[in-house]
Write a protein that holds these residues in place. Structure first.
Motif, short mmCIF file in Angstrom:
data_model
loop_
_atom_site.label_atom_id
_atom_site.label_comp_id
_atom_site.label_asym_id
_atom_site.label_seq_id
_atom_site.Cartn_x
_atom_site.Cartn_y
_atom_site.Cartn_z
N TYR A 116 -11.60 -4.83 10.38
CA TYR A 116 -11.59 -4.24 11.71
C TYR A 116 -10.19 -3.84 12.14
CZ TYR A 116 -16.18 -4.03 13.79
OH TYR A 116 -17.44 -3.64 14.10
N GLN A 117 -9.23 -4.69 11.84
CA GLN A 117 -7.86 -4.44 12.28
C GLN A 117 -7.21 -3.28 11.53
OE1 GLN A 117 -5.80 -8.19 11.79
NE2 GLN A 117 -7.36 -9.29 12.96
N HIS A 118 -7.66 -3.02 10.30
CA HIS A 118 -6.99 -2.03 9.45
C HIS A 118 -7.97 -1.01 8.87
CE1 HIS A 118 -3.25 -4.30 9.67
NE2 HIS A 118 -3.93 -5.40 9.40
N GLN A 119 -8.85 -0.51 9.71
CA GLN A 119 -9.86 0.42 9.22
C GLN A 119 -9.26 1.69 8.63
OE1 GLN A 119 -13.35 1.03 11.76
NE2 GLN A 119 -12.76 -0.78 12.92
N ASP A 120 -8.24 2.23 9.27
CA ASP A 120 -7.62 3.45 8.74
C ASP A 120 -6.98 3.21 7.39
OD1 ASP A 120 -8.41 4.94 10.93
OD2 ASP A 120 -6.49 4.74 11.98
N GLU A 121 -6.33 2.06 7.22
CA GLU A 121 -5.72 1.74 5.93
C GLU A 121 -6.77 1.59 4.84
OE1 GLU A 121 -4.82 0.36 8.87
OE2 GLU A 121 -2.85 -0.58 8.74
N ILE A 122 -7.91 0.96 5.19
CA ILE A 122 -8.99 0.80 4.21
C ILE A 122 -9.49 2.16 3.75
CG2 ILE A 122 -11.33 -0.06 3.84
CD1 ILE A 122 -9.25 -2.25 4.01
N LEU A 123 -9.72 3.06 4.69
CA LEU A 123 -10.16 4.40 4.33
C LEU A 123 -9.14 5.09 3.44
CD1 LEU A 123 -11.60 5.65 7.75
CD2 LEU A 123 -12.88 5.35 5.64
N LEU A 124 -7.88 4.93 3.79
CA LEU A 124 -6.81 5.56 3.02
C LEU A 124 -6.79 5.02 1.59
CD1 LEU A 124 -4.33 7.41 2.99
CD2 LEU A 124 -2.97 5.46 3.73
N ILE A 125 -6.94 3.72 1.43
CA ILE A 125 -6.92 3.12 0.10
C ILE A 125 -8.05 3.67 -0.75
CG2 ILE A 125 -7.35 0.97 -1.16
CD1 ILE A 125 -5.68 -0.45 0.96
N TYR A 126 -9.26 3.77 -0.17
CA TYR A 126 -10.40 4.25 -0.94
C TYR A 126 -10.31 5.74 -1.24
CZ TYR A 126 -12.89 -0.11 -1.18
OH TYR A 126 -13.25 -1.39 -1.49
N GLN A 127 -9.60 6.47 -0.39
CA GLN A 127 -9.46 7.90 -0.61
C GLN A 127 -8.29 8.24 -1.53
OE1 GLN A 127 -9.01 9.30 3.41
NE2 GLN A 127 -11.20 9.22 3.85
N SER A 129 -5.85 5.77 -3.21
CA SER A 129 -5.17 4.82 -4.10
C SER A 129 -5.12 5.32 -5.54
CB SER A 129 -5.85 3.45 -4.04
OG SER A 129 -7.20 3.53 -4.44
N HIS A 130 -6.06 6.21 -5.91
CA HIS A 130 -6.03 6.76 -7.27
C HIS A 130 -4.81 7.66 -7.49
CE1 HIS A 130 -7.79 10.04 -4.93
NE2 HIS A 130 -7.47 10.86 -5.93
N LEU A 131 -4.13 8.03 -6.40
CA LEU A 131 -2.94 8.88 -6.50
C LEU A 131 -1.67 8.07 -6.79
CD1 LEU A 131 -3.70 11.21 -3.46
CD2 LEU A 131 -4.08 11.71 -5.88
N LEU A 132 -1.77 6.77 -6.73
CA LEU A 132 -0.62 5.93 -7.08
C LEU A 132 -0.23 6.15 -8.53
CD1 LEU A 132 -1.78 2.58 -5.44
CD2 LEU A 132 0.25 3.87 -4.74
N ASP A 133 1.04 5.98 -8.84
CA ASP A 133 1.45 6.02 -10.23
C ASP A 133 0.81 4.84 -10.97
OD1 ASP A 133 3.64 3.71 -10.59
OD2 ASP A 133 3.91 4.63 -8.62
N SER A 134 0.74 4.93 -12.28
CA SER A 134 -0.02 3.95 -13.06
C SER A 134 0.49 2.52 -12.87
CB SER A 134 0.00 4.32 -14.55
OG SER A 134 1.32 4.37 -15.04
N LYS A 135 1.81 2.34 -12.78
CA LYS A 135 2.35 1.00 -12.59
C LYS A 135 1.94 0.42 -11.24
CE LYS A 135 6.63 -1.68 -12.62
NZ LYS A 135 8.12 -1.64 -12.77
N SER A 136 2.07 1.23 -10.20
CA SER A 136 1.70 0.76 -8.86
C SER A 136 0.22 0.44 -8.79
CB SER A 136 2.03 1.84 -7.82
OG SER A 136 3.42 2.08 -7.76
N ARG A 137 -0.60 1.29 -9.41
CA ARG A 137 -2.03 1.06 -9.40
C ARG A 137 -2.39 -0.24 -10.10
NH1 ARG A 137 -3.15 5.76 -10.67
NH2 ARG A 137 -3.46 5.53 -12.91
N ARG A 138 -1.75 -0.50 -11.23
CA ARG A 138 -2.01 -1.75 -11.95
C ARG A 138 -1.65 -2.96 -11.10
NH1 ARG A 138 0.23 1.07 -16.34
NH2 ARG A 138 2.22 -0.03 -16.11
N VAL A 139 -0.53 -2.87 -10.39
CA VAL A 139 -0.10 -3.99 -9.54
C VAL A 139 -1.12 -4.23 -8.43
CG1 VAL A 139 1.63 -4.75 -7.86
CG2 VAL A 139 2.35 -3.74 -10.03
#
Length: 220
Positions: A116-127, A129-139
């Motif tokens: 509830y507190q971070h709904q926008d961040e949750i949406l952003l992650i699901y939309q 997060s695949h754009l992160l570089d491979s190292k960041s995504r693995r972390v």
């Protein structure tokens, strides 16, 4: 009772900063994260620029580079913060009681409240997060897996103490940690139909019953 965290915490990817003032870096990054969430939501990650984020954060583009090196760093920090909030709120919830029923309910409620507190961040992650570089995504994925493992331990402890069969703790922990994302991902359908408090209460009860804990012999 088993240790909730059975292995060392996954370390985050270092994000370099030109500034040596650690407290200032932390403070400015928090502002950048909030601004980036708004900008990415409005324009999308690819169409957003560091200048756009700077305007939203009321910081010059030059000053931003004192705290991060790139827009990719900012996206990583957004993802890292929400995963960290999951873990922190869950750990705090577990400190409330040693009672297995209350621990499970409190942990589920903590996850729902973070949603509830971070709904926008949750949406952003699901939309995005695949754009992160491979190292960041693995972390980030390793941090999420660590969070799921935390719930595996919570559920195993509760199942043992309440004498509830739990055939696959890993599967149950994944369901438990994923279903509350509907607060953010389905808010377009739910926001005008159900209150914050009622949504959390229903999710807690639904998940608790679905895991089979309400039929525990210890609770009869």
């Amino acid at each position: 009772m088993d240790q909730v965290q059975s292995k060392p915490r996954q370390r985050g990817r270092p994000v370099k900063a030109a500034s040596k003032d650690i407290e200032l870096v932390h403070e400015r990054r928090a502002v950048l994260i909030d601004a980036a969430v708004k900008v990415f939501k409005e324009k999308g990650f690819h169409q957003s620029t560091v200048r756009d984020i700077g305007r939203a954060a009321q910081m010059t583009q030059g000053s931003i580079y004192n705290y991060v090196e790139s827009k990719d760093d900012i996206l990583y920090l957004v993802c890292d913060r929400i995963v960290s909030e999951y873990q922190e709120h869950t750990r705090k919830a577990l400190e409330i009681s040693a009672d297995p029923e209350r621990r499970v309910r409190s942990a589920i409620r903590a996850v729902c409240e973070v949603m509830y507190q971070h709904q926008d961040e949750i949406l952003l992650i699901y939309q995005d997060s695949h754009l992160l570089d491979s190292k960041s995504r693995r972390v980030i994925l390793a941090r999420v897996e660590e969070f799921v493992a935390m719930f595996e331990t919570i559920l195993r402890d509760a199942a043992r103490d309440l004498r509830v069969p739990l055939p696959d703790a890993h599967f149950s922990a994944n369901v438990l940690t994923f279903l509350p994302t509907m607060i953010a991902l389905r808010r377009w359908s739910l926001k005008d139909r159900i209150s914050h408090e009622d949504m959390v209460d229903r999710l807690v009860d639904f998940l608790y019953r679905g895991l089979g804990f309400d039929s525990s012999p210890a609770l009869r």
